[in-house]
Scaffold this motif. Structure first.
Motif, mmCIF file in Angstrom:
data_model
loop_
_atom_site.group_PDB
_atom_site.id
_atom_site.type_symbol
_atom_site.label_atom_id
_atom_site.label_comp_id
_atom_site.label_asym_id
_atom_site.label_seq_id
_atom_site.Cartn_x
_atom_site.Cartn_y
_atom_site.Cartn_z
ATOM 1 N N ASN A 67 2.696 2.618 -5.600
ATOM 2 C CA ASN A 67 2.234 3.606 -4.971
ATOM 3 C C ASN A 67 2.218 3.379 -3.316
ATOM 4 O O ASN A 67 1.861 4.149 -2.696
ATOM 5 C CB ASN A 67 0.977 4.115 -5.257
ATOM 6 N N LYS A 68 3.017 2.312 -3.038
ATOM 7 C CA LYS A 68 3.341 1.941 -1.816
ATOM 8 C C LYS A 68 1.833 1.829 -0.774
ATOM 9 O O LYS A 68 1.983 1.729 0.460
ATOM 10 C CB LYS A 68 4.165 3.117 -1.068
ATOM 11 N N ASP A 69 0.941 1.294 -1.600
ATOM 12 C CA ASP A 69 -0.247 0.682 -1.133
ATOM 13 C C ASP A 69 0.063 -0.701 -0.846
ATOM 14 O O ASP A 69 -0.687 -1.655 -1.551
ATOM 15 C CB ASP A 69 -1.366 1.170 -1.938
ATOM 16 N N LEU A 111 -0.703 -0.553 -7.258
ATOM 17 C CA LEU A 111 -0.618 -0.392 -5.735
ATOM 18 C C LEU A 111 0.646 -0.473 -5.158
ATOM 19 O O LEU A 111 0.983 0.469 -4.073
ATOM 20 C CB LEU A 111 -1.792 -1.365 -5.079
ATOM 21 N N HIS A 113 -0.840 -3.060 1.401
ATOM 22 C CA HIS A 113 -1.847 -4.001 1.722
ATOM 23 C C HIS A 113 -2.668 -4.376 0.555
ATOM 24 O O HIS A 113 -3.208 -5.647 0.565
ATOM 25 C CB HIS A 113 -2.545 -3.280 2.857
ATOM 26 N N ASN A 114 -3.146 -3.444 -0.244
ATOM 27 C CA ASN A 114 -4.089 -3.614 -1.071
ATOM 28 C C ASN A 114 -3.472 -4.224 -2.514
ATOM 29 O O ASN A 114 -4.026 -5.158 -3.122
ATOM 30 C CB ASN A 114 -4.779 -2.405 -1.531
ATOM 31 N N SER A 115 -2.030 -4.187 -2.467
ATOM 32 C CA SER A 115 -1.342 -4.644 -3.582
ATOM 33 C C SER A 115 -1.310 -6.048 -3.390
ATOM 34 O O SER A 115 -1.440 -6.970 -4.340
ATOM 35 C CB SER A 115 0.090 -4.160 -3.510
ATOM 36 N N PRO A 163 -3.615 -1.922 8.666
ATOM 37 C CA PRO A 163 -3.132 -1.990 7.225
ATOM 38 C C PRO A 163 -1.580 -2.236 6.915
ATOM 39 O O PRO A 163 -1.266 -2.534 6.014
ATOM 40 C CB PRO A 163 -3.310 -0.515 6.815
#
Length: 141
Positions: free
Chosen positions: A22-24, A19, A26-28, A110
């Protein structure tokens, strides 16, 4: 079926890393917190005088879990075999301890956990995961 915190930590770590890449962010961060939670809950499988021997009784309260574990690890003779594996997560993982809460997954913002926080979370979860790896190598878990 018993909870398997080491495998859960591995899955959450892998997910957090993917995550983040993949520049996600918040979920990382969300997944990274679970690595620290699993790290702490692993010690409940040992004969330490922790107020509750049931990891589920702590829910996701990593603050209470870490406080109880740290107290048991520093005060009980039975903890001597595990002391070298127990870190003070309030110092070593202070971003996660102070800002992680799984309820944040529902936030509309987010950016509550942004790239900088994700980098910090990543570094902190790796500290815990490195210890879990050492515990595996040392045949403690």
């Amino acid at each position: 079926m018993a909870d398997n915190f080491i495998h859960s930590a591995e899955r959450m770590r892998d997910s957090s890393n993917i995550l983040h890449l993949n520049k996600d962010f918040h979920n990382s961060c969300y997944m990274a917190g679970y690595v620290v939670e699993c790290y702490l809950k692993i010690f409940m499988n040992f004969s330490l005088p922790i107020p509750s021997s049931n990891p589920r009784s702590y829910g996701h309260n990593i603050n209470q879990l870490s406080a109880d574990l740290y107290y048991a690890a520093t005060s009980a003779a039975s903890a001597s075999a595990y002391r070298s594996y127990i870190i003070d997560v309030h110092t070593e993982c202070n971003n996660i301890i102070n800002t992680w809460n799984p309820i944040k997954r529902y936030e509309d913002n987010p950016n509550a956990w942004d790239e900088t926080m994700s980098i910090n979370f990543h570094q902190e979860k790796e500290k815990c995961f490195d210890i879990l790896t050492k515990m595996t190598i040392d045949n403690v878990i």
